[in-house]
Design an enzyme around this catalytic site. Structure first.
Site, PDB file in Angstrom:
ATOM      1  N   TYR A 108     -33.786  13.969 -46.778  1.00 53.93           N
ATOM      2  CA  TYR A 108     -35.102  13.346 -46.591  1.00 53.93           C
ATOM      3  C   TYR A 108     -35.541  12.753 -47.925  1.00 53.93           C
ATOM      4  CZ  TYR A 108     -35.323  16.105 -42.248  1.00 53.93           C
ATOM      5  OH  TYR A 108     -35.068  16.665 -41.025  1.00 53.93           O
TER       6      TYR A 108
ATOM      7  N   PRO B 146     -40.574  16.879 -31.354  1.00 51.32           N
ATOM      8  CA  PRO B 146     -41.212  17.741 -30.349  1.00 51.32           C
ATOM      9  C   PRO B 146     -42.330  17.076 -29.556  1.00 51.32           C
ATOM     10  CG  PRO B 146     -42.016  18.310 -32.535  1.00 51.32           C
ATOM     11  CD  PRO B 146     -40.903  17.328 -32.734  1.00 51.32           C
TER      12      PRO B 146
ATOM     13  N   GLY C 221     -43.325   9.792 -24.293  1.00 50.23           N
ATOM     14  CA  GLY C 221     -43.097   8.540 -23.581  1.00 50.23           C
ATOM     15  C   GLY C 221     -44.111   8.272 -22.485  1.00 50.23           C
TER      16      GLY C 221
END
Length: 289
Positions: A69, A215, A219
């Site tokens: 990251y 999580p 949609g």
């Protein structure tokens, strides 16, 4: 409308992870505190530091990051914000991806690379041993036994206290389990993507913490008038809070780690611990696909 966050907000239930200890199940994912494409510095480093500190203030005691990251920057920000770390805080990191640019992720599972990246994570996080080291991906170009073997060596050497895997099958979990105790598994899982249902069930049977990445992705279910939107209105919560509450109720080993670079969104996400789904709403969301 959403559940408000206070200094004394309700925190999530806990889970006892092998080798790690007891942590609250609703944690914080530190992928979004870096630049766009999970690449480079965040637009406002001070804001990223503030988000991390606020998470701990609100009771988060499990933070998930990765060497990739940034790369490196997420781990460095965590150390800047929190070191020396408060008692009880557990920081999990991951190795196994190399980065060649924004949004580019290339699995590298050569034992010497995994060892090098672990040593660098120890340095960046300023610790003598990592609370939890997770293999970000099993590299298909390297024998899985070699990858699991070096992880076991790092555990035996005391460089890591516990081990986990990410985006794996039940068969791969079982194979890794012959080398070390698997404390966590991190697979994509949310209301609209339940393709890892078998891995979640296996984790529940074995007491392995299941960390669902992405999580909150919901949609079409979160569209106005959709099942998640309707449930949120009934409960006086946001759709994100209801999605997280569903995950927390779905399994006692579920450990959502919603990530954000915003204090406001962080507070909203963590307030999901106070959202209680009634049986009918839980069943309705279970059936929504």
């Amino acid at each position: 409308m959403s559940h408000e966050t206070t200094e004394h907000q309700e925190v999530s239930a806990t889970i006892d992870l092998p080798g790690v200890g007891t942590v609250h199940r609703l944690g914080f994912g530190a992928m979004r505190i870096v630049g766009d494409g999970v690449w480079g510095e965040p637009a406002d480093r001070a804001a990223a530091v503030a988000v991390v500190r606020r998470a701990v203030e609100l009771g988060v005691d499990f933070i998930d990051t990765a060497d990739s990251y940034g790369p490196n920057i997420s781990e460095e920000i965590l150390a800047e914000a929190l070191h020396p770390y408060p008692a009880g805080l557990k920081i999990a990191t991951k190795v196994g991806f190399t980065r060649t640019g924004p949004y580019q992720w290339i699995p590298v599972g050569r034992p010497e690379y995994l060892r090098q990246q672990t040593e660098l994570s120890l340095r960046k996080l300023k610790v003598d041993a990592l609370d939890l080291l997770q293999l970000h991906r099993i590299d298909p170009k390297v024998d899985a036994e070699e990858q699991f073997g070096v992880l076991r060596e790092l555990l035996d050497e005391g460089k890591v206290k516990a081990l986990g895997l990410s985006q794996v099958s039940v068969a791969e979990l079982e194979q890794a389990g012959k080398h070390f105790t698997v404390s966590t598994v991190q697979n994509r899982y949310n209301l609209t993507d339940r393709s890892s249902e078998d891995v979640l069930d296996y984790a529940g049977e074995k007491g392995i913490g299941f960390i669902p990445w992405a999580p909150i992705s919901a949609g079409e279910l979160a569209r106005p008038g959709g099942p998640l939107d309707e449930a949120a209105k009934r409960l006086g919560a946001t759709t994100s809070q209801v999605a997280l509450a569903w995950l927390l109720r779905r399994s006692p080993v579920m450990m959502p780690i919603p990530g954000t670079g915003s204090v406001k969104h962080l507070e909203e996400n963590l307030a999901a611990a106070g959202v209680v789904l009634d049986d009918a709403t839980f069943a309705e969301l279970n059936d929504a696909r």
